[in-house]
Design a protein around this motif. Sequence first.
Motif, mmCIF file in Angstrom:
data_model
loop_
_atom_site.group_PDB
_atom_site.id
_atom_site.type_symbol
_atom_site.label_atom_id
_atom_site.label_comp_id
_atom_site.label_asym_id
_atom_site.label_seq_id
_atom_site.Cartn_x
_atom_site.Cartn_y
_atom_site.Cartn_z
ATOM 1 N N SER A 123 17.265 5.208 15.838
ATOM 2 C CA SER A 123 17.203 4.529 14.540
ATOM 3 C C SER A 123 17.769 3.113 14.677
ATOM 4 O O SER A 123 18.706 2.866 15.439
ATOM 5 N N TYR A 124 17.188 2.188 13.955
ATOM 6 C CA TYR A 124 17.613 0.795 13.965
ATOM 7 C C TYR A 124 18.769 0.629 12.989
ATOM 8 O O TYR A 124 18.692 1.041 11.832
ATOM 9 N N ASP A 125 19.859 0.027 13.447
ATOM 10 C CA ASP A 125 21.028 -0.186 12.599
ATOM 11 C C ASP A 125 21.344 -1.695 12.570
ATOM 12 O O ASP A 125 21.722 -2.278 13.589
ATOM 13 N N PHE A 126 21.152 -2.300 11.410
ATOM 14 C CA PHE A 126 21.340 -3.740 11.254
ATOM 15 C C PHE A 126 22.778 -4.163 11.543
ATOM 16 O O PHE A 126 23.017 -5.183 12.200
ATOM 17 N N VAL A 127 23.745 -3.401 11.073
ATOM 18 C CA VAL A 127 25.153 -3.775 11.233
ATOM 19 C C VAL A 127 25.559 -3.744 12.700
ATOM 20 O O VAL A 127 26.218 -4.663 13.195
ATOM 21 N N ALA A 164 23.564 -4.020 15.324
ATOM 22 C CA ALA A 164 22.855 -5.104 16.006
ATOM 23 C C ALA A 164 23.511 -6.447 15.720
ATOM 24 O O ALA A 164 23.625 -7.294 16.616
ATOM 25 N N SER A 165 23.963 -6.652 14.491
ATOM 26 C CA SER A 165 24.623 -7.906 14.131
ATOM 27 C C SER A 165 25.941 -8.062 14.882
ATOM 28 O O SER A 165 26.240 -9.132 15.420
ATOM 29 N N ALA A 166 26.718 -6.997 14.931
ATOM 30 C CA ALA A 166 28.009 -7.045 15.618
ATOM 31 C C ALA A 166 27.824 -7.308 17.108
ATOM 32 O O ALA A 166 28.539 -8.140 17.691
ATOM 33 N N ILE A 167 26.879 -6.649 17.730
ATOM 34 C CA ILE A 167 26.644 -6.843 19.161
ATOM 35 C C ILE A 167 26.127 -8.251 19.427
ATOM 36 O O ILE A 167 26.575 -8.926 20.369
ATOM 37 N N GLY A 168 25.201 -8.728 18.616
ATOM 38 C CA GLY A 168 24.668 -10.074 18.794
ATOM 39 C C GLY A 168 25.723 -11.151 18.637
ATOM 40 O O GLY A 168 25.791 -12.095 19.436
ATOM 41 N N LEU A 169 26.563 -11.034 17.625
ATOM 42 C CA LEU A 169 27.616 -12.027 17.421
ATOM 43 C C LEU A 169 28.682 -11.938 18.508
ATOM 44 O O LEU A 169 29.237 -12.952 18.938
ATOM 45 N N PHE A 170 28.972 -10.729 18.989
ATOM 46 C CA PHE A 170 29.922 -10.559 20.088
ATOM 47 C C PHE A 170 29.406 -11.256 21.345
ATOM 48 O O PHE A 170 30.157 -11.962 22.025
ATOM 49 N N ILE A 171 28.140 -11.080 21.643
ATOM 50 C CA ILE A 171 27.557 -11.722 22.818
ATOM 51 C C ILE A 171 27.565 -13.249 22.642
ATOM 52 O O ILE A 171 27.848 -13.983 23.593
ATOM 53 N N GLY A 172 27.300 -13.725 21.435
ATOM 54 C CA GLY A 172 27.369 -15.162 21.167
ATOM 55 C C GLY A 172 28.761 -15.725 21.408
ATOM 56 O O GLY A 172 28.921 -16.790 22.015
ATOM 57 N N VAL A 173 29.785 -15.020 20.957
ATOM 58 C CA VAL A 173 31.171 -15.456 21.175
ATOM 59 C C VAL A 173 31.497 -15.438 22.662
ATOM 60 O O VAL A 173 32.161 -16.353 23.177
ATOM 61 N N MET A 174 31.031 -14.425 23.380
ATOM 62 C CA MET A 174 31.284 -14.349 24.818
ATOM 63 C C MET A 174 30.623 -15.522 25.549
ATOM 64 O O MET A 174 31.217 -16.084 26.472
ATOM 65 N N VAL A 175 29.423 -15.893 25.151
ATOM 66 C CA VAL A 175 28.742 -17.040 25.762
ATOM 67 C C VAL A 175 29.544 -18.317 25.516
ATOM 68 O O VAL A 175 29.717 -19.136 26.428
ATOM 69 N N ILE A 176 30.058 -18.483 24.318
ATOM 70 C CA ILE A 176 30.863 -19.660 24.006
ATOM 71 C C ILE A 176 32.133 -19.686 24.859
ATOM 72 O O ILE A 176 32.502 -20.723 25.422
ATOM 73 N N LEU A 177 32.812 -18.556 24.987
ATOM 74 C CA LEU A 177 34.041 -18.502 25.776
ATOM 75 C C LEU A 177 33.777 -18.750 27.258
ATOM 76 O O LEU A 177 34.560 -19.428 27.928
ATOM 77 N N ILE A 178 32.686 -18.212 27.765
ATOM 78 C CA ILE A 178 32.348 -18.441 29.173
ATOM 79 C C ILE A 178 32.019 -19.916 29.398
ATOM 80 O O ILE A 178 32.438 -20.512 30.396
ATOM 81 N N ALA A 179 31.287 -20.522 28.463
ATOM 82 C CA ALA A 179 30.955 -21.942 28.595
ATOM 83 C C ALA A 179 32.210 -22.814 28.534
ATOM 84 O O ALA A 179 32.292 -23.840 29.218
ATOM 85 N N LYS A 180 33.186 -22.432 27.723
ATOM 86 C CA LYS A 180 34.424 -23.199 27.612
ATOM 87 C C LYS A 180 35.270 -23.100 28.876
ATOM 88 O O LYS A 180 36.099 -23.962 29.132
ATOM 89 N N SER A 181 35.080 -22.052 29.676
ATOM 90 C CA SER A 181 35.901 -21.865 30.869
ATOM 91 C C SER A 181 35.477 -22.783 32.010
ATOM 92 O O SER A 181 36.236 -22.993 32.948
ATOM 93 N N PHE A 182 34.265 -23.347 31.953
ATOM 94 C CA PHE A 182 33.818 -24.277 32.980
ATOM 95 C C PHE A 182 34.384 -25.665 32.701
ATOM 96 O O PHE A 182 34.486 -26.075 31.549
#
Length: 62
Positions: A28-32, A34-52
């Motif tokens: 089953s598709y769960d919007f909440v 999917a939103s939490a995972i997507g935003l978590f991955i976005g934050v991780m990308v930002i943190l990884i980019a800041k480490s360079f």
Amino acid sequence: MKYLVTLFWGFLIGQAVNYIGSSLSSGSYDFVTASAIGLFIGVMVILIAKSFPDQKHGHAAK
């Protein structure tokens, strides 16, 4: 602005991946979730980019 765009695309890609994944696994598709995972991955990308270290784009002085 670049952080907002990163979070936006993380949100959209998270939605798409969760939708396709739930369809492929007959789940089953769960919007909440999917939103939490997507935003978590976005934050991780930002943190990884800041480490360079910042690279200066310029020409060497003569």
